[in-house]
Write a protein that holds these residues in place. Structure first.
Motif, mmCIF file in Angstrom:
data_model
loop_
_atom_site.group_PDB
_atom_site.id
_atom_site.type_symbol
_atom_site.label_atom_id
_atom_site.label_comp_id
_atom_site.label_asym_id
_atom_site.label_seq_id
_atom_site.Cartn_x
_atom_site.Cartn_y
_atom_site.Cartn_z
ATOM 1 N N SER A 1 80.206 7.093 91.433
ATOM 2 C CA SER A 1 78.943 6.566 90.885
ATOM 3 C C SER A 1 77.907 6.486 91.977
ATOM 4 C CB SER A 1 79.158 5.165 90.287
ATOM 5 O OG SER A 1 79.364 4.248 91.332
ATOM 6 N N PHE A 2 76.687 6.433 91.586
ATOM 7 C CA PHE A 2 75.585 6.206 92.528
ATOM 8 C C PHE A 2 74.387 5.679 91.749
ATOM 9 C CE2 PHE A 2 73.094 9.902 91.320
ATOM 10 C CZ PHE A 2 74.043 10.770 90.808
ATOM 11 N N LYS A 3 73.450 5.252 92.544
ATOM 12 C CA LYS A 3 72.245 4.682 91.921
ATOM 13 C C LYS A 3 71.023 5.381 92.451
ATOM 14 C CE LYS A 3 73.769 -0.041 91.346
ATOM 15 N NZ LYS A 3 73.506 -1.413 91.745
ATOM 16 N N VAL A 4 70.066 5.560 91.569
ATOM 17 C CA VAL A 4 68.766 6.074 92.028
ATOM 18 C C VAL A 4 67.685 5.172 91.455
ATOM 19 C CG1 VAL A 4 69.439 8.484 92.282
ATOM 20 C CG2 VAL A 4 68.635 7.643 90.069
ATOM 21 N N LEU A 5 66.557 5.190 92.116
ATOM 22 C CA LEU A 5 65.402 4.438 91.601
ATOM 23 C C LEU A 5 64.439 5.430 90.977
ATOM 24 C CD1 LEU A 5 64.552 1.813 94.349
ATOM 25 C CD2 LEU A 5 65.368 1.394 92.041
ATOM 26 N N VAL A 6 64.057 5.138 89.750
ATOM 27 C CA VAL A 6 63.062 5.984 89.075
ATOM 28 C C VAL A 6 61.750 5.204 89.021
ATOM 29 C CG1 VAL A 6 62.417 7.063 86.914
ATOM 30 C CG2 VAL A 6 64.770 7.195 87.713
ATOM 31 N N LEU A 7 60.713 5.910 89.375
ATOM 32 C CA LEU A 7 59.391 5.281 89.421
ATOM 33 C C LEU A 7 58.576 5.775 88.227
ATOM 34 C CD1 LEU A 7 57.640 3.585 91.515
ATOM 35 C CD2 LEU A 7 56.607 5.775 92.061
ATOM 36 N N ALA A 8 57.972 4.834 87.534
ATOM 37 C CA ALA A 8 57.040 5.207 86.458
ATOM 38 C C ALA A 8 55.654 4.778 86.910
ATOM 39 C CB ALA A 8 57.417 4.509 85.165
ATOM 40 N N ARG A 9 54.730 5.690 86.850
ATOM 41 C CA ARG A 9 53.392 5.434 87.382
ATOM 42 C C ARG A 9 52.386 5.885 86.325
ATOM 43 N NH1 ARG A 9 50.212 8.890 89.888
ATOM 44 N NH2 ARG A 9 51.897 10.397 89.962
ATOM 45 N N ASP A 10 51.357 5.104 86.119
ATOM 46 C CA ASP A 10 50.339 5.579 85.169
ATOM 47 C C ASP A 10 49.282 6.365 85.917
ATOM 48 O OD1 ASP A 10 48.529 3.755 86.292
ATOM 49 O OD2 ASP A 10 48.999 2.207 84.818
ATOM 50 N N ASN A 11 48.341 6.921 85.181
ATOM 51 C CA ASN A 11 47.348 7.806 85.778
ATOM 52 C C ASN A 11 46.038 7.105 86.059
ATOM 53 O OD1 ASN A 11 48.355 10.237 86.433
ATOM 54 N ND2 ASN A 11 48.127 11.128 84.377
ATOM 55 N N GLY A 12 46.090 5.787 85.999
ATOM 56 C CA GLY A 12 44.846 5.067 86.251
ATOM 57 C C GLY A 12 44.412 5.213 87.696
ATOM 58 N N SER A 13 43.299 4.642 87.955
ATOM 59 C CA SER A 13 42.802 4.721 89.315
ATOM 60 C C SER A 13 42.261 3.357 89.682
ATOM 61 C CB SER A 13 41.719 5.790 89.391
ATOM 62 O OG SER A 13 40.777 5.478 90.369
ATOM 63 N N PRO A 14 42.948 2.573 90.487
ATOM 64 C CA PRO A 14 44.212 2.934 91.137
ATOM 65 C C PRO A 14 45.369 2.853 90.145
ATOM 66 C CG PRO A 14 43.627 0.694 91.687
ATOM 67 C CD PRO A 14 42.501 1.232 90.886
ATOM 68 N N PRO A 15 46.416 3.646 90.414
ATOM 69 C CA PRO A 15 47.534 3.654 89.463
ATOM 70 C C PRO A 15 48.392 2.403 89.620
ATOM 71 C CG PRO A 15 47.991 5.120 91.267
ATOM 72 C CD PRO A 15 46.631 4.576 91.522
ATOM 73 N N LEU A 16 49.077 2.064 88.537
ATOM 74 C CA LEU A 16 50.041 0.966 88.580
ATOM 75 C C LEU A 16 51.415 1.578 88.331
ATOM 76 C CD1 LEU A 16 48.152 -1.666 86.450
ATOM 77 C CD2 LEU A 16 48.409 -1.630 88.924
ATOM 78 N N SER A 17 52.415 0.975 88.926
ATOM 79 C CA SER A 17 53.745 1.576 88.768
ATOM 80 C C SER A 17 54.799 0.490 88.712
ATOM 81 C CB SER A 17 54.037 2.532 89.934
ATOM 82 O OG SER A 17 54.097 1.793 91.126
ATOM 83 N N SER A 18 55.964 0.900 88.250
ATOM 84 C CA SER A 18 57.118 0.022 88.310
ATOM 85 C C SER A 18 58.346 0.916 88.463
ATOM 86 C CB SER A 18 57.215 -0.831 87.051
ATOM 87 O OG SER A 18 57.317 -0.015 85.926
ATOM 88 N N ASN A 19 59.426 0.328 88.882
ATOM 89 C CA ASN A 19 60.611 1.154 89.100
ATOM 90 C C ASN A 19 61.803 0.559 88.389
ATOM 91 O OD1 ASN A 19 61.959 -0.717 90.941
ATOM 92 N ND2 ASN A 19 60.283 -0.205 92.361
ATOM 93 N N VAL A 20 62.807 1.389 88.203
ATOM 94 C CA VAL A 20 64.004 0.966 87.511
ATOM 95 C C VAL A 20 65.201 1.652 88.174
ATOM 96 C CG1 VAL A 20 64.098 2.770 85.755
ATOM 97 C CG2 VAL A 20 64.903 0.479 85.203
ATOM 98 N N THR A 21 66.306 0.971 88.129
ATOM 99 C CA THR A 21 67.511 1.540 88.716
ATOM 100 C C THR A 21 68.269 2.321 87.659
ATOM 101 O OG1 THR A 21 67.632 -0.424 90.062
ATOM 102 C CG2 THR A 21 69.584 0.975 90.005
ATOM 103 N N VAL A 22 68.632 3.508 88.012
ATOM 104 C CA VAL A 22 69.494 4.280 87.122
ATOM 105 C C VAL A 22 70.845 4.400 87.823
ATOM 106 C CG1 VAL A 22 69.849 6.478 85.953
ATOM 107 C CG2 VAL A 22 67.548 5.537 86.180
ATOM 108 N N SER A 23 71.847 3.830 87.200
ATOM 109 C CA SER A 23 73.190 3.941 87.770
ATOM 110 C C SER A 23 73.894 5.094 87.077
ATOM 111 C CB SER A 23 73.985 2.662 87.519
ATOM 112 O OG SER A 23 73.247 1.569 87.992
ATOM 113 N N VAL A 24 74.354 6.004 87.881
ATOM 114 C CA VAL A 24 75.034 7.172 87.308
ATOM 115 C C VAL A 24 76.525 6.995 87.543
ATOM 116 C CG1 VAL A 24 75.252 9.677 87.366
ATOM 117 C CG2 VAL A 24 73.038 8.583 87.789
#
Ligand SMILES: *[C@@H]1O[C@H](CO)[C@@H](O)[C@H](O)[C@H]1NC(C)=O
Ligand SMILES: *[C@@H]1O[C@H](CO)[C@@H](O)[C@H](O)[C@H]1NC(C)=O
Ligand SMILES: *[C@@H]1O[C@H](CO)[C@@H](O)[C@H](O)[C@H]1NC(C)=O
Length: 809
Positions: free
Chosen positions: A527-550
Motif C-alpha cells: 500500500s501507499f499514499k498519495v496526496l491529490v490536490l484540487a485547485r480552482d481556476n480563480g485568481s488567486p486560486p484556492l485549493s485543498s488536498n486529500v489523501t488517497v490510500s492505495v
C-alpha cells in the motif's frame, strides 16, 4: 240760513223792482225770484199787493193760480193775505236741468171781472247737489317706464247744480307720485289731470291708490270723491340679480358625472318675460364647458367631464344671467377641487448596482429609489418598505429618495439573486400602495476552495494490473461560479520508495480519475499514499488536498514453496519411524510457504500417493504426518509418500514433494538409504534448509523457553503454550484461522506471516514472525518489541511502507 234767505229775498226784491218795471211795461205781469227747495207754504211774494189788488175782494173774485197744461202747480195764493206761497217742492234741477235760467210760468186768474196776470217765478239754484263721479274707482295702468311729467286725464265729476254750485275745483290726496293739474277745457267744465312727478317703480310699489275729491262752489261747498287705482305696469328696468356675488364650493375630484356642484340663482324683479332669467357660461370659459354643464333654466351646474385635482385645483366660472330682454349680470363660481387619494405612488429605480459582488460589506448602497405620488398633502406622503426576509433595507435620504443598502453578508453560493419587492404606501385614507420588484444578482467572488466529497479515498488495486488502468477517481466540488468553481486535479509530487509518485500514478486533471502508471506487485508493495490536490481556476486560486490510500490486493501468483522436504524430492534425508510407533504419533511434517497472502497463501496438504495408503495421514493444514494405526511387523519398512501442497487461491496453485519414511528403530537397518537420495544436486540445498530450519527452531524454542521461564517465575501456575513435540512453524495459516482439527501441536491462534524476497528462485527464507500480538499482549510483558527485533528488512522502502501500514491499521 236765514241770512242767506234774506239775501236771496233782497236779490228777489231787486229783481222784483226790475221786474216790476218790466211788469208795468208788460201790463200786469209780475216776476219773482225764489230759491228752489223751499218749504211748502213759504211765501214767495204778496202778489195782491204787487198787483194792487184788494185783498178783501180776492175770495170774492175767486183768485186762483192757473197753470198751463198739466204741469205741476208749484205755487198757490193765500186768499186771505194775497201772498204767493210754495205749493209743491220746487227742484230746479228737475225743472230746468243745466239751464241757467229756470222760470216757472203761471197765471193769476181773477173773476168779476175777469182778469189775468202772468206770474213768473224765477227759480234760483241752491247748492243741493254734490259732485258725483260716474264710477266708484278710476283705474289706470301706467307703465313704470313713464317719464316724469306724463299726464293722465281724469274723468270729471258731475254736479247737477249750476253756476258756482257746480264743480269748482278738484283735490288729490297726498301721494308720492302724482300731482293734480286742473284745467277748464270748455267753459264751465273743469278737467283734472294726473301729472307724474316721480317715476313709478313697479318693483317697489305695484299699485298706487289715490283719492280724488271734486268740490263745488256752493255755500257750504259740497264734495265727492273717487278712488284712483293706478296699476304700475312693468318695464324691463331690472337686470337679474344673483343671490351671491361669488359662489364658493368645494368639490371632491373624480366626482361622478351629473353631480350637482352648485346651483346659481339670479332673480329679476321684473315681471313676465322681463323677469325670466337664463344662465350662461361666459365665453371666456369655453374650456370649462367640457367639464361643467350649466342648465340654462335652473342654474344648476353639474359635472360633465373628469375633474382631476392634479390637473386643476380651482375653477373660476363666470356665469351670466340674462333676462328676456337681454339685461345681464354676472357672478363668479369658485370651485375648489379637493384632493382624493386617487394616484398610486410610483416607484422609480434611479440607479441599481447589479450584480453586486458577494463580498460587499454590510451597509453598502446598492441602489437609489425615488417614490412619487401626484396627490397632495397626506395623500401624497409616501412610506416605503421592503419585505423582511432579505438582507437589504431602505434608508431614507433626501425627500422621497431612499437608498437600498445591504444589511448582512451576501453569499452567492447560498442565494445568487434576490427579488426585492419595494412597497410604497401613501397616507391617504384609504391608502394606496404600489409595489416594484427589483432583481438583484450577486456576482461571484472566489471564496470557496474545492471540497473533496470524501475525507480520504481508498483504492484497491489487484496486483499485476495493467499499466494505465484506472484505479479510482476523486471528486471535489467548488460552488463558485465558472472558473472560480472549476476544479483541476493534480498529484502532489513526492517520493515513493525513492521514485517519484508520478511513476506510480497519474491523475486526469479534469475528471479526477487516477490511473496506475505501472503494474504493481503485492509482494513488493502492499500500500501507499498519495496526496491529490484540487485547485480552482480563480485568481488567486484556492485549493485543498486529500489523501488517497492505495491498497494493492494480492493475486494468487505464487505457488506454494515446499521448504521441507526438498520440493525436488531428492532429499537424502529419510524420516525414521519407530517400529513401536503408536497410532496418531507424529512422524514428520511437510513445511511449505506461499509468498501470496490470505487465501492465496492458505495451504492445504494432501497425500496423493502412498506405499500403504492406510498407514499415514497428513494434517490438511498442519502438514503433520501421523500414523493412522499402530505399526505392525507386517508393514513394509520403506514407505514413500507423495504430498501435494495447494494454496486456496483461485485457481489454486500447488507443489508436490516426496517423503521417504523408514520404519525402523535403527538407521543401520536401512541399507538402501543412500538409494533414497536420488537427487544429488538438491541435497546441498536441503542441507542448508535443514540447518536453517533447525537453527530457527532452536532459536524459537529457546525463546519459548525463556518466555515460559519468565512466566513461570511470575506465576505459580504455568501455562502451557505448546503441547507438541515439534515446535517448528507447522503451517501457514491465514490470519485468525482456527485449526478445526483441534489436534494440532500449535495453538490454533498462532499465525505466521512470511515475507519473502521475490525473484529468488531459491525462496530465501527471510524471517518468521509471530503474528498473534493479541495473545502475547495479554500474557506477556515482552511483547511485540521483542518480536520486532526479529524483523529483517531487505529494503528501506519496505520498512517505510510497513510502518505506514501500521499507521493505517
Ligand atoms: C424573482 O421573480 C422572478 C419573476 O418574477 C422569478 O422568475 C424568479 O424565480 C424570482 N427569483 C427569486 C430569487 O425569487
Ligand atoms: C471570480 O472571482 C473573482 C474575485 O475573486 C471575480 O473578480 C471574478 O469576476 C469571478 N469570476 C466569475 C466568472 O464570476
Ligand atoms: C493539505 O491540506 C492541509 C489542510 O487541509 C494543509 O495544512 C496542507 O498544507 C496541505 N498540503 C499541501 C501540500 O498543500
Amino acid at each position: 240760513m236765514n241770512n242767506n234767505w234774506m239775501l236771496l229775498v233782497s236779490f228777489s226784491l231787486r229783481a222784483f223792482l226790475f221786474a216790476s218795471i218790466v211788469l208795468h211795461t208788460a201790463n200786469g205781469d209780475v216776476s219773482y225770484s225764489f230759491p228752489e227747495e223751499m218749504k211748502r207754504g213759504s211765501v214767495i211774494g204778496n202778489i195782491a199787493k204787487d198787483l194792487g189788488l184788494d185783498v178783501n175782494r180776492l175770495s170774492y173774485r175767486k183768485a186762483r193760480i192757473d197753470i198751463e197744461g198739466n204741469r205741476k202747480r208749484y205755487c198757490d195764493i193765500n186768499l186771505n193775505t194775497g201772498e204767493l206761497i210754495v205749493a209743491e217742492r220746487i227742484d230746479r234741477e228737475s225743472l230746468c236741468g243745466k239751464k241757467a235760467l229756470c222760470v216757472i210760468k203761471q197765471e193769476l186768474i181773477l173773476e168779476n171781472p175777469l182778469e189775468s196776470h202772468r206770474i213768473n217765478v224765477n227759480v234760483q239754484d241752491v247748492n243741493d247737489n254734490t259732485p258725483i263721479f260716474k264710477k266708484d274707482i278710476i283705474k289706470f295702468e301706467i307703465r313704470e317706464s313713464a317719464v316724469k311729467g306724463a299726464r293722465f286725464l281724469l274723468e270729471e265729476a258731475h254736479d247737477a247744480d249750476i253756476g258756482t254750485n257746480s264743480v269748482q275745483t278738484y283735490n288729490l290726496g297726498q301721494n308720492k307720485y302724482f300731482e293734480l293739474a286742473v284745467a277748464a277745457k270748455t267753459i264751465g267744465k273743469l278737467y283734472g289731470e294726473l301729472v307724474l312727478y316721480k317715476e313709478l317703480d313697479r318693483e317697489q310699489q305695484q299699485e298706487v291708490t289715490l283719492i280724488l275729491t271734486a268740490v263745488d262752489g256752493g255755500t257750504p261747498p259740497r264734495s265727492g270723491t273717487v278712488a284712483i287705482h293706478v296699476t304700475v305696469l312693468d318695464a324691463n328696468d331690472n337686470a337679474p340679480v344673483f343671490s351671491q356675488a361669488v359662489y364658493k364650493v368645494s368639490l371632491p375630484e373624480n366626482s361622478p358625472l351629473d353631480t350637482v356642484v352648485v346651483t346659481v340663482s339670479a332673480t329679476d324683479a321684473d315681471e313676465g318675460q322681463n323677469g325670466e332669467v337664463m344662465y350662461e357660461l361666459s365665453h371666456a370659459m369655453e374650456g370649462f364647458k367640457q367639464l361643467f354643464y350649466l342648465d340654462r333654466k335652473t342654474g344648476v351646474i353639474s359635472i360633465k367631464g373628469p375633474i382631476d385635482f392634479e390637473e386643476e385645483t380651482t375653477f373660476n366660472l363666470r356665469i351670466i344671467a340674462k333676462d328676456g330682454s337681454g339685461q345681464t349680470s354676472y357672478s363668479n363660481v369658485v370651485i375648489n377641487v379637493s384632493d382624493i387619494n386617487d394616484n398610486d405612488p410610483i416607484i422609480i429605480v434611479k440607479s441599481l448596482n447589479s450584480p453586486i459582488p458577494e463580498n460587499v460589506l454590510p451597509g453598502t448602497e446598492v441602489g437609489i429609489i425615488n417614490v412619487q405620488d401626484r396627490d397632495s398633502e397626506n395623500n401624497g406622503q409616501v412610506r416605503c418598505s421592503i419585505q423582511q426576509n432579505v438582507p437589504f433595507k431602505l434608508v431614507p435620504s433626501i425627500k422621497n429618495y431612499f437608498s437600498l443598502v445591504t444589511t448582512g453578508e451576501l453569499d452567492r453560493e447560498l442565494l445568487s439573486d434576490y427579488n426585492i419587492t419595494i412597497t410604497a404606501t401613501d397616507e391617504g385614507s384609504p391608502p394606496l400602495s404600489s409595489t416594484k420588484n427589483i432583481h438583484l444578482t450577486v456576482a461571484d467572488v472566489n471564496d470557496n476552495p474545492p471540497v473533496f466529497q470524501e475525507q480520504s479515498y481508498r483504492a484497491h488495486v489487484q496486483e499485476n494490473n495493467k499499466p494505465g488502468s484506472s484505479i479510482c477517481s476523486v471528486s471535489a466540488t467548488d460552488p463558485d461560479w465558472r472558473q472560480n468553481g472549476t476544479v483541476v486535479y493534480s498529484l502532489l509530487s513526492s517520493d515513493l520508495s525513492g521514485a517519484p509518485v508520478s511513476s506510480f500514478l497519474s491523475i486526469n486533471g479534469d475528471t479526477g480519475v487516477i490511473h496506475a502508471v505501472r503494474s504493481f506487485d503485492y509482494e513488493q508493495l502492499k500500500s501507499f499514499k498519495v496526496l491529490v490536490l484540487a485547485r480552482d481556476n480563480g485568481s488567486p486560486p484556492l485549493s485543498s488536498n486529500v489523501t488517497v490510500s492505495v491498497f494493492i490486493t494480492d493475486e494468487n501468483d505464487n505457488s506454494p514453496q515446499i521448504l521441507y522436504p526438498s520440493p525436488e524430492g531428492n532429499s537424502f534425508m529419510t524420516e525414521m519411524v519407530p517400529k513401536a510407533a503408536q497410532a496418531r504419533s507424529l512422524v514428520s511434517k511437510v513445511i511449505a510457504v506461499d509468498a501470496d497472502s490470505g487465501q492465496n497463501a492458505w495451504l492445504s496438504y494432501h497425500i496423493i500417493k502412498a506405499t500403504d495408503p492406510g498407514l499415514f495421514t497428513i494434517g490438511v493444514h498442519s502438514g503433520e504426518i501421523r500414523t493412522q494405526r499402530d505399526i505392525s511387523e507386517s508393514d513394509n519398512m520403506k514407505q514413500n509418500l507423495i504430498v501435494s501442497v495447494r494454496d486456496n487461491g483461485q485457481p489454486s496453485l500447488s507443489a508436490t514433494c516426496a517423503l521417504y519414511l523408514l520404519i525402523s528403530d535403527n538407521l543401520a537397518e536401512v541399507p538402501e538409504l543412500k538409494d533414497m537420495s536420488r537427487d544429488e544436486s538438491s541435497s546441498k540445498l536441503t542441507f542448508y534448509l535443514i540447518i536453517a530450519l533447525v537453527s530457527v527452531s532452536t532459536f524459537f524454542l529457546t525463546f519459548i523457553i525463556i518466555i515460559l521461564a519468565v512466566r513461570f517465575c511470575r506465576r505459580r501456575k504455568p501455562r502451557l503454550l505448546f503441547d507438541g513435540a515439534v515446535a517448528i512453524p507447522s503451517a501457514y495459516l491465514p490470519p485468525n484461522y482456527a485449526d478445526v482439527e483441534g489436534a494440532g501441536t500449535l495453538r490454533s491462534t498462532y499465525n505466521y506471516d512470511a515475507y519473502l524476497t521475490t525473484g529468488s528462485r531459491t525462496s530465501d527464507f527471510k524471517f518468521v514472525r509471530s503474528y498473534n500480538e493479541d495473545t502475547l499482549t495479554a500474557d506477556l510483558t515482552l511483547k511485540k518489541s521483542a518480536v520486532d527485533d526479529l524483523e529483517v528488512l531487505d529494503a528501506e522502502a519496505m520498512r517505510d511502507i510497513t510502518s505506514e501500514n501500521k499507521v493505517l491499521n
